[in-house]
Every structure is written in C-alpha cells, then in structure tokens.
Design an enzyme around this catalytic site. Structure first.
Site, PDB file in Angstrom:
ATOM      1  CG  ASP A  10       5.872 -35.444 -81.514  1.00  0.00           C
ATOM      2  OD1 ASP A  10       7.237 -35.793 -81.360  1.00  0.00           O
ATOM      3  OD2 ASP A  10       5.241 -36.052 -82.784  1.00  0.00           O
ATOM      4  CG  ASP A 110       8.694 -37.696 -78.430  1.00  0.00           C
ATOM      5  OD1 ASP A 110       7.487 -38.554 -78.213  1.00  0.00           O
ATOM      6  OD2 ASP A 110       9.015 -37.434 -79.391  1.00  0.00           O
ATOM      7  CD  GLU A 111       3.240 -37.902 -79.721  1.00  0.00           C
ATOM      8  OE1 GLU A 111       1.965 -37.990 -79.444  1.00  0.00           O
ATOM      9  OE2 GLU A 111       4.015 -38.654 -80.252  1.00  0.00           O
TER      10      GLU A 111
HETATM   11  P1  TTP Z   1       9.023 -40.311 -82.681  1.00  0.00           P
HETATM   12  O1  TTP Z   1       8.280 -38.961 -81.919  1.00  0.00           O
HETATM   13  O2  TTP Z   1       8.008 -40.997 -83.535  1.00  0.00           O
HETATM   14  O3  TTP Z   1      10.157 -39.791 -83.356  1.00  0.00           O
HETATM   15  P2  TTP Z   1      11.133 -38.604 -83.083  1.00  0.00           P
HETATM   16  O4  TTP Z   1      10.827 -37.867 -82.011  1.00  0.00           O
HETATM   17  O5  TTP Z   1      12.370 -39.457 -83.110  1.00  0.00           O
HETATM   18  O6  TTP Z   1      11.180 -37.792 -84.503  1.00  0.00           O
HETATM   19  P3  TTP Z   1      10.121 -36.958 -84.897  1.00  0.00           P
HETATM   20  O7  TTP Z   1       9.113 -36.673 -83.825  1.00  0.00           O
HETATM   21  O8  TTP Z   1      11.071 -35.419 -85.187  1.00  0.00           O
HETATM   22  O9  TTP Z   1       9.641 -37.529 -86.143  1.00  0.00           O
HETATM   23  O10 TTP Z   1       9.550 -41.083 -81.266  1.00  0.00           O
HETATM   24  C1  TTP Z   1       9.943 -40.439 -80.161  1.00  0.00           C
HETATM   25  C2  TTP Z   1      11.196 -41.073 -79.539  1.00  0.00           C
HETATM   26  O11 TTP Z   1      10.717 -42.555 -79.443  1.00  0.00           O
HETATM   27  C3  TTP Z   1      12.305 -41.421 -80.536  1.00  0.00           C
HETATM   28  O12 TTP Z   1      13.056 -40.139 -80.459  1.00  0.00           O
HETATM   29  C4  TTP Z   1      12.780 -42.768 -79.989  1.00  0.00           C
HETATM   30  C5  TTP Z   1      11.842 -43.658 -79.749  1.00  0.00           C
HETATM   31  N1  TTP Z   1      11.454 -44.614 -80.672  1.00  0.00           N
HETATM   32  C6  TTP Z   1      12.032 -45.895 -80.741  1.00  0.00           C
HETATM   33  O13 TTP Z   1      12.778 -46.068 -79.760  1.00  0.00           O
HETATM   34  N2  TTP Z   1      11.585 -46.708 -81.550  1.00  0.00           N
HETATM   35  C7  TTP Z   1      10.706 -46.415 -82.545  1.00  0.00           C
HETATM   36  O14 TTP Z   1      10.462 -47.365 -83.437  1.00  0.00           O
HETATM   37  C8  TTP Z   1       9.957 -45.068 -82.749  1.00  0.00           C
HETATM   38  C9  TTP Z   1       9.057 -44.652 -83.757  1.00  0.00           C
HETATM   39  C10 TTP Z   1      10.455 -44.239 -81.727  1.00  0.00           C
HETATM   40 CA    CA Z   2       8.800 -36.986 -81.681  1.00  0.00          CA
END
Ligand code: TTP
Ligand code: CA
Length: 367
Positions: A10, A110-111
């Site tokens: 992730d 991103d996963e």
């Molecule tokens: P996440 O993996 O939930 O968050 P992140 O990568 O920003 O942070 P981390 O993993 O370090 O906690 O979400 C991935 C991407 O998806 C994030 O960079 C932006 C997008 N996203 C949105 O656009 N709206 C949202 O409500 C969420 C949760 C994520």
């Molecule tokens: Ca993430």
C-alpha cells in the site's frame, strides 16, 4: 498444501507523495491534495495529505475549508488532484511489483496483493528480506515509499499492512494469526465499517476475539448467510481468496451520473441496468466468460470508491452481472454514510472457459 505467503503493498500517502516527488521542496511542509468542486474557491474535499498535515488533524474526505483552518499559520501547500500523473507513477510501481510475484492483483491505484509463496519457498522467515528488497528497488527506481503487510492470506496481509504506516513492514506468520487478531477491534476486518461495528457492539462484540466466540447460527441470523459466514471465517483469520490478476485493461465498464444524489438502491440499479445492457453488448462479441464484477461510486463529497467480487465460477449471462452488482451495492450502502452522485459497473477476468465446467480449484475447495 503448504502455506501461502501473501503480501499487500500500500503506497504511503500516495497522491501527496507523488506531489512531493515532482517537487521535493514540499517535503517539509504540510501538503494537502484535494478535489476542488469549483463552487467557491475553497469548496471541495481533501483526497489525501502528507503525514505532516495529518499531525494537524487533516483527514481524507474532510472539507477543504476545514483543512485550511486546521493548518492556519503553517506553510501548508494545497494542490488539486492530478490523476493522470498519479496513474503514471502507479503504473511504474505496479510494473515493478508484478515482476516480484507469481500472481499479482492490483486492487486500486495504490494497492496490490502479491502471491510470493514460490519466491520465498513458503517460508515466512524469508519474507522480510524479500519485502525489503522490493522496497529498496521501488525507492531507487521510482522514488516512492510504501507499506507492506505479509500473511498467510489476503485478509491477514491487509490487516498487517494497516497496523504500521508509513514505510512499514509487518509480517504475521500462520502461528501468530490468532494472537494478532484477538485484541483488535472488529472494525479492522475488511467489510466491517462504522455501521456493522456499531451493530456488533450492540450485542457486546467489540474485539475480533469476541467475534470468534459467536457461533455460526447466531452470526447468520444476525447478518445474513453471506456476511455471517464471511465474519465467522474472518474472525478466525481464514480466507481462501486467491491472489489473481484483474488486469485493469481487460475490464469492460461504464460510469455515469445519477438523476439525483441518492442512497436508494432501486434508483441506483436502474442506472446500473442501463450500463449493464451496454457492457453486455460489448462483452458478447468477445465470446468469453467473465469472473469478476465490480462497482464504482462517487459520493457527494466527490470521494470515490470501487469494489469488486470474484465469482465462484466463470459466467456468461447478464443476470449474474445484475445480481453481483446488486449485492455489492447492498453491502456498500450498508456502510456508506453519504449520498451517491455517480455510479459505475464493470466486468473482467475474462476466460475462454465454459461457465458450467466445474473448475478443479473450486472442486477441491468445496469437497
Ligand atoms: P489511501 O491508501 O487510503 O491513503 P493514502 O495513500 O493517501 O495514505 P496512507 O496509505 O499512507 O494512509 O488512499 C490512496 C489514495 O486514494 C490517496 O492518496 C488519495 C485517494 N483517496 C481519495 O481521493 N479520497 C479518499 O477519501 C481516500 C481515503 C483516498
Ligand atoms: Ca495508501
């Protein structure tokens, strides 16, 4: 069969990290990436932020004006989302990741899950060095950091990954699964959001340990067959879902705006059925079967989400798409708090296999 070794990768604060990548001078400032809705200069929602901004209480989904207020007096930087750029970075990383696994399954921008059983010869003690090696490779080639969770299945890999961020690496061996899960709140299980965890708390169930003590009949009575069985297994750390390529390019999908913002499933399905008709026309030309059905939503705060379901066996008919999409929406609506603005449906995982031909894997699983 021996142990599986499954990784979930992730990427850390992804959109904001991409922004830091192209402009490293941002690194020491709070960085917020948001969707500007255009109504007023400050209306819109936070997509994500770097960890400096999070220290001030900025969260994904929060209105931008509130994030601004929280960061008042700091050298914060607010940027609009640039999906094209994030997709490019994501593709580069995903390409590298896929070379480290026998099968790899991208679940979002991103996963991704990686089945690395062969690469580490089924041995968890080798997984740490292996994950570290992938981290260094991606950091050197792309410049992005990520967090890894390793476990005997996807369920555990995901929870392990969430337990230490950013730049984390958490490995849970099969022997450690019960101890690891027991004290955690039920909300950490995939599929248990605010509403379901509140219902569980109503009957006194707060931790996964406690959930594992509820018998299967009670679970099914409370949550229905599909959910009940899933929670029963999940509380024990059981999960047979294979890591499988979904191949984003190989999906057929449609997305569209609803007549009005709603949470009404019949209104949503009306739109989805139109989209299914459209998808189906394209699909029959392929003369194949599909095994994946997915849905996507965009909420009134402009945040988006998608989820999908792998069918027990390949299918070819329209009704299966409708049924799976309906189930996914039902599950989704049980958790979503906001109204939905846009919806979409897609099918994928195409195979040449005949739908009625029983697959060996499902044969073994059910016997
Ligand atoms: P996440 O993996 O939930 O968050 P992140 O990568 O920003 O942070 P981390 O993993 O370090 O906690 O979400 C991935 C991407 O998806 C994030 O960079 C932006 C997008 N996203 C949105 O656009 N709206 C949202 O409500 C969420 C949760 C994520
Ligand atoms: Ca993430």
């Amino acid at each position: 069969m021996g142990n599986r070794v499954v990784m979930l990768v992730d990427f850390d604060y992804f959109f904001a990290q991409c922004e830091e990548l192209r402009n490293p001078s941002l690194k020491d400032n709070p960085v917020v990436v948001g969707v500007y809705s255009g109504r007023t200069e400050e209306s819109g929602a936070v997509s994500t932020s770097n960890y400096i901004a999070r220290k001030y209480g900025v969260k994904s989904g929060m209105p931008l004006f509130l994030a601004k207020r929280k960061l008042d007096g700091t050298d914060s930087v607010f940027l609009p989302v640039d999906h094209e750029y994030y997709d490019q970075i994501s593709d580069k990383i995903m390409h590298i990741l896929s070379s480290y696994a026998t099968t790899y399954e991208q679940v979002s921008v991103d996963e991704a899950y990686l089945d690395v059983t062969e690469q580490v010869e089924g041995r968890f003690e080798k997984a740490k060095d292996y994950a570290q090696k992938i981290k260094v490779d991606v950091k050197n080639k792309v410049g992005v950091s990520f967090t890894v969770g390793v476990g005997p299945n996807k369920l555990i890999a995901k929870i392990a990954c969430d337990s230490q961020k950013p730049d984390g690496l958490t490995i849970i061996t099969p022997d450690e699964v019960t101890c690891f899960l027991s004290p955690l709140p039920v909300g950490r299980l995939l599929g248990v959001g605010h509403k379901i965890s509140a219902r569980m708390e109503d009957i006194g169930v707060k931790t996964i340990n406690y959930l594992a003590s509820v018998d299967i009949q009670k679970m099914v009575a409370l949550f229905g067959k599909a959910f009940g069985v899933y929670f029963f297994n999940a509380a024990r750390g059981f999960d047979n879902e294979p890591v499988q390529e979904t191949g984003e390019a190989e999906t057929i999908g449609r997305m569209g705006t609803l007549k009005e913002d709603t949470r009404d499933i019949s209104m949503i399905m009306e739109k989805i059925d139109e989209q299914i008709d459209d998808i189906y026309r394209e699909f029959i030309l392929k003369n194949q079967s599909f095994r994946l059905v997915g849905i996507s939503t965009v909420l009134t705060n402009l945040s988006g989400k998608s989820c999908s379901k792998t069918l027990d066996k390949p299918a070819k008919d329209k009704e299966t798409i409708h049924k799976a999409a309906f189930e996914l929406f039902e599950k989704y609506l049980a958790e979503a708090e906001l109204e939905i603005r846009r919806v979409g449906v897609r099918i994928g995982n195409f195979t040449k296999e005949e739908p009625n031909q029983k697959q060996l894997t499902s044969f073994f699983q059910s016997s």
